[in-house]
Design a protein around this motif. Structure first.
Motif, PDB file in Angstrom:
ATOM      1  N   TYR A 148      35.281  35.729  -7.437  1.00  0.00           N
ATOM      2  CA  TYR A 148      35.865  36.529  -8.526  1.00  0.00           C
ATOM      3  C   TYR A 148      34.919  36.560  -9.726  1.00  0.00           C
ATOM      4  O   TYR A 148      34.641  37.622 -10.283  1.00  0.00           O
ATOM      5  CB  TYR A 148      37.223  35.948  -8.914  1.00  0.00           C
ATOM      6  CG  TYR A 148      37.808  36.543 -10.164  1.00  0.00           C
ATOM      7  CD1 TYR A 148      38.339  37.816 -10.172  1.00  0.00           C
ATOM      8  CD2 TYR A 148      37.818  35.825 -11.353  1.00  0.00           C
ATOM      9  CE1 TYR A 148      38.869  38.371 -11.315  1.00  0.00           C
ATOM     10  CE2 TYR A 148      38.341  36.363 -12.511  1.00  0.00           C
ATOM     11  CZ  TYR A 148      38.872  37.629 -12.484  1.00  0.00           C
ATOM     12  OH  TYR A 148      39.393  38.165 -13.626  1.00  0.00           O
ATOM     13  N   ILE A 149      34.399  35.403 -10.121  1.00  0.00           N
ATOM     14  CA  ILE A 149      33.514  35.325 -11.280  1.00  0.00           C
ATOM     15  C   ILE A 149      32.201  36.057 -10.994  1.00  0.00           C
ATOM     16  O   ILE A 149      31.696  36.796 -11.844  1.00  0.00           O
ATOM     17  CB  ILE A 149      33.281  33.858 -11.693  1.00  0.00           C
ATOM     18  CG1 ILE A 149      34.571  33.304 -12.289  1.00  0.00           C
ATOM     19  CG2 ILE A 149      32.127  33.723 -12.666  1.00  0.00           C
ATOM     20  CD1 ILE A 149      34.558  31.837 -12.596  1.00  0.00           C
ATOM     21  N   THR A 150      31.669  35.902  -9.791  1.00  0.00           N
ATOM     22  CA  THR A 150      30.440  36.600  -9.415  1.00  0.00           C
ATOM     23  C   THR A 150      30.653  38.111  -9.445  1.00  0.00           C
ATOM     24  O   THR A 150      29.803  38.850  -9.962  1.00  0.00           O
ATOM     25  CB  THR A 150      29.979  36.161  -8.013  1.00  0.00           C
ATOM     26  OG1 THR A 150      29.797  34.738  -8.007  1.00  0.00           O
ATOM     27  CG2 THR A 150      28.695  36.840  -7.594  1.00  0.00           C
ATOM     28  N   SER A 151      31.778  38.570  -8.921  1.00  0.00           N
ATOM     29  CA  SER A 151      32.080  40.006  -8.932  1.00  0.00           C
ATOM     30  C   SER A 151      32.248  40.516 -10.351  1.00  0.00           C
ATOM     31  O   SER A 151      31.780  41.614 -10.686  1.00  0.00           O
ATOM     32  CB  SER A 151      33.360  40.289  -8.141  1.00  0.00           C
ATOM     33  OG  SER A 151      33.214  39.890  -6.816  1.00  0.00           O
ATOM     34  N   LEU A 165      30.001  43.388 -12.120  1.00  0.00           N
ATOM     35  CA  LEU A 165      30.579  44.597 -12.713  1.00  0.00           C
ATOM     36  C   LEU A 165      30.170  44.772 -14.168  1.00  0.00           C
ATOM     37  O   LEU A 165      29.848  45.880 -14.599  1.00  0.00           O
ATOM     38  CB  LEU A 165      32.103  44.565 -12.607  1.00  0.00           C
ATOM     39  CG  LEU A 165      32.670  44.918 -11.241  1.00  0.00           C
ATOM     40  CD1 LEU A 165      34.177  44.727 -11.222  1.00  0.00           C
ATOM     41  CD2 LEU A 165      32.318  46.334 -10.857  1.00  0.00           C
ATOM     42  N   VAL A 166      30.165  43.686 -14.936  1.00  0.00           N
ATOM     43  CA  VAL A 166      29.729  43.760 -16.331  1.00  0.00           C
ATOM     44  C   VAL A 166      28.269  44.199 -16.392  1.00  0.00           C
ATOM     45  O   VAL A 166      27.897  45.043 -17.222  1.00  0.00           O
ATOM     46  CB  VAL A 166      29.954  42.410 -17.053  1.00  0.00           C
ATOM     47  CG1 VAL A 166      29.234  42.367 -18.383  1.00  0.00           C
ATOM     48  CG2 VAL A 166      31.440  42.153 -17.251  1.00  0.00           C
ATOM     49  N   ALA A 213      26.870  47.616 -18.083  1.00  0.00           N
ATOM     50  CA  ALA A 213      25.855  47.562 -19.135  1.00  0.00           C
ATOM     51  C   ALA A 213      24.686  48.479 -18.792  1.00  0.00           C
ATOM     52  O   ALA A 213      24.193  49.229 -19.656  1.00  0.00           O
ATOM     53  CB  ALA A 213      25.373  46.126 -19.330  1.00  0.00           C
ATOM     54  N   VAL A 214      24.227  48.456 -17.556  1.00  0.00           N
ATOM     55  CA  VAL A 214      23.115  49.324 -17.135  1.00  0.00           C
ATOM     56  C   VAL A 214      23.521  50.787 -17.246  1.00  0.00           C
ATOM     57  O   VAL A 214      22.752  51.619 -17.754  1.00  0.00           O
ATOM     58  CB  VAL A 214      22.665  48.970 -15.700  1.00  0.00           C
ATOM     59  CG1 VAL A 214      21.730  50.024 -15.125  1.00  0.00           C
ATOM     60  CG2 VAL A 214      22.001  47.601 -15.675  1.00  0.00           C
TER      61      VAL A 214
END
Length: 133
Positions: free
Chosen positions: A77-80, A84-85, A89-90
Protein backbone atom coordinates in the motif's frame (compact mmCIF):
# COMPACT_ATOMS: atom_id res chain seq x y z
CA UNK A 1 -14.16 -17.63 7.26
CA UNK A 2 -13.71 -15.87 10.55
CA UNK A 3 -11.13 -13.41 11.83
CA UNK A 4 -10.14 -13.71 15.48
CA UNK A 5 -7.82 -11.69 17.68
CA UNK A 6 -5.55 -14.11 19.56
CA UNK A 7 -2.48 -13.72 21.79
CA UNK A 8 -0.26 -14.19 18.71
CA UNK A 9 -2.24 -11.55 16.76
CA UNK A 10 -5.03 -11.60 14.23
CA UNK A 11 -5.78 -15.02 12.70
CA UNK A 12 -8.00 -16.12 9.84
CA UNK A 13 -9.94 -19.32 10.59
CA UNK A 14 -11.78 -21.69 8.29
CA UNK A 15 -13.82 -24.63 9.60
CA UNK A 16 -15.47 -27.39 7.53
CA UNK A 17 -17.46 -30.36 8.84
CA UNK A 18 -16.18 -33.90 8.36
CA UNK A 19 -19.17 -36.08 7.53
CA UNK A 20 -19.46 -39.75 6.61
CA UNK A 21 -21.05 -40.12 3.17
CA UNK A 22 -19.38 -43.36 2.05
CA UNK A 23 -20.03 -46.90 3.35
CA UNK A 24 -16.35 -47.73 2.82
CA UNK A 25 -15.47 -45.56 5.88
CA UNK A 26 -17.67 -47.74 8.08
CA UNK A 27 -15.54 -50.80 7.27
CA UNK A 28 -12.84 -49.49 9.61
CA UNK A 29 -14.86 -47.11 11.78
CA UNK A 30 -18.17 -48.98 12.27
CA UNK A 31 -17.42 -51.45 15.07
CA UNK A 32 -14.08 -52.58 16.54
CA UNK A 33 -14.88 -56.21 15.68
CA UNK A 34 -15.37 -55.38 11.95
CA UNK A 35 -12.19 -53.25 11.76
CA UNK A 36 -8.94 -54.70 10.37
CA UNK A 37 -6.75 -56.30 13.03
CA UNK A 38 -3.73 -54.12 12.15
CA UNK A 39 -5.85 -51.00 12.81
CA UNK A 40 -7.10 -52.15 16.23
CA UNK A 41 -3.60 -53.28 17.24
CA UNK A 42 -2.07 -49.93 16.27
CA UNK A 43 -4.79 -47.56 17.54
CA UNK A 44 -6.77 -49.62 20.03
CA UNK A 45 -10.52 -50.23 20.18
CA UNK A 46 -11.65 -47.24 22.26
CA UNK A 47 -11.77 -44.26 19.89
CA UNK A 48 -12.72 -43.83 16.21
CA UNK A 49 -15.56 -46.38 16.16
CA UNK A 50 -19.34 -46.21 16.18
CA UNK A 51 -19.62 -43.90 13.21
CA UNK A 52 -22.89 -43.91 11.24
CA UNK A 53 -23.67 -42.99 7.62
CA UNK A 54 -24.37 -39.24 7.02
CA UNK A 55 -23.17 -38.37 10.53
CA UNK A 56 -20.88 -35.42 11.17
CA UNK A 57 -17.98 -36.82 13.20
CA UNK A 58 -15.69 -33.80 13.45
CA UNK A 59 -14.43 -30.60 11.92
CA UNK A 60 -11.41 -29.68 9.90
CA UNK A 61 -10.12 -26.34 11.20
CA UNK A 62 -7.40 -24.27 9.54
CA UNK A 63 -5.97 -21.19 11.30
CA UNK A 64 -3.61 -18.84 9.51
CA UNK A 65 -1.80 -16.02 11.36
CA UNK A 66 -2.40 -12.71 9.59
CA UNK A 67 0.68 -10.80 10.81
CA UNK A 68 2.83 -11.55 7.75
CA UNK A 69 0.11 -10.95 5.09
CA UNK A 70 -0.97 -7.71 6.80
CA UNK A 71 2.66 -6.51 6.93
CA UNK A 72 3.11 -7.28 3.22
CA UNK A 73 -0.19 -5.57 2.37
CA UNK A 74 0.83 -2.43 4.28
CA UNK A 75 4.21 -2.32 2.54
CA UNK A 76 2.54 -2.74 -0.86
CA UNK A 77 0.00 0.00 0.00
CA UNK A 78 2.75 2.46 0.97
CA UNK A 79 4.82 1.59 -2.11
CA UNK A 80 1.79 2.09 -4.36
CA UNK A 81 0.97 5.38 -2.67
CA UNK A 82 4.53 6.66 -3.15
CA UNK A 83 4.47 5.58 -6.81
CA UNK A 84 1.17 7.38 -7.40
CA UNK A 85 2.45 10.57 -5.76
CA UNK A 86 5.56 10.38 -7.94
CA UNK A 87 3.50 9.86 -11.09
CA UNK A 88 1.22 12.79 -10.23
CA UNK A 89 4.26 15.01 -9.55
CA UNK A 90 5.81 14.12 -12.93
CA UNK A 91 2.49 14.70 -14.72
CA UNK A 92 2.11 18.07 -12.94
CA UNK A 93 5.59 19.19 -14.02
CA UNK A 94 5.06 18.02 -17.61
CA UNK A 95 1.70 19.79 -17.87
CA UNK A 96 3.20 22.99 -16.48
CA UNK A 97 6.12 22.85 -18.94
CA UNK A 98 3.77 22.21 -21.85
CA UNK A 99 1.48 25.03 -20.71
CA UNK A 100 4.45 27.39 -20.50
CA UNK A 101 5.92 26.49 -23.89
CA UNK A 102 2.66 26.08 -25.84
CA UNK A 103 0.51 28.84 -24.33
CA UNK A 104 2.25 31.31 -22.03
CA UNK A 105 5.44 31.89 -24.06
CA UNK A 106 3.59 32.49 -27.38
CA UNK A 107 1.13 34.83 -25.69
CA UNK A 108 4.02 36.79 -24.13
CA UNK A 109 5.74 37.06 -27.54
CA UNK A 110 2.56 38.26 -29.23
CA UNK A 111 1.93 40.70 -26.40
CA UNK A 112 5.50 42.05 -26.54
CA UNK A 113 5.28 42.46 -30.33
CA UNK A 114 1.95 44.21 -30.01
CA UNK A 115 3.26 46.59 -27.34
CA UNK A 116 6.35 47.32 -29.43
CA UNK A 117 4.33 48.12 -32.51
CA UNK A 118 2.03 50.41 -30.53
CA UNK A 119 4.99 52.21 -28.96
CA UNK A 120 6.57 52.61 -32.38
CA UNK A 121 3.40 54.08 -33.84
CA UNK A 122 3.05 56.44 -30.96
CA UNK A 123 6.66 57.56 -31.18
CA UNK A 124 6.51 57.80 -34.97
CA UNK A 125 3.33 59.77 -34.71
CA UNK A 126 4.95 62.19 -32.25
CA UNK A 127 8.05 62.37 -34.43
CA UNK A 128 6.00 63.15 -37.52
CA UNK A 129 4.13 65.83 -35.67
CA UNK A 130 7.41 67.38 -34.49
CA UNK A 131 8.81 67.31 -38.05
CA UNK A 132 5.79 68.94 -39.51
CA UNK A 133 6.01 71.93 -37.11
Amino acid sequence: MLERDTPIGLTLNLARPISIHDDACLTCHGTPSAAPAALTQTYGTVNGFGWKLNETIGAQIVSVPMAVPLKLARRLYITSLIALVGIFAVVFVVINLLLHHLVIAPVKRVSANRRGSQLGRGARGALCQAWQR
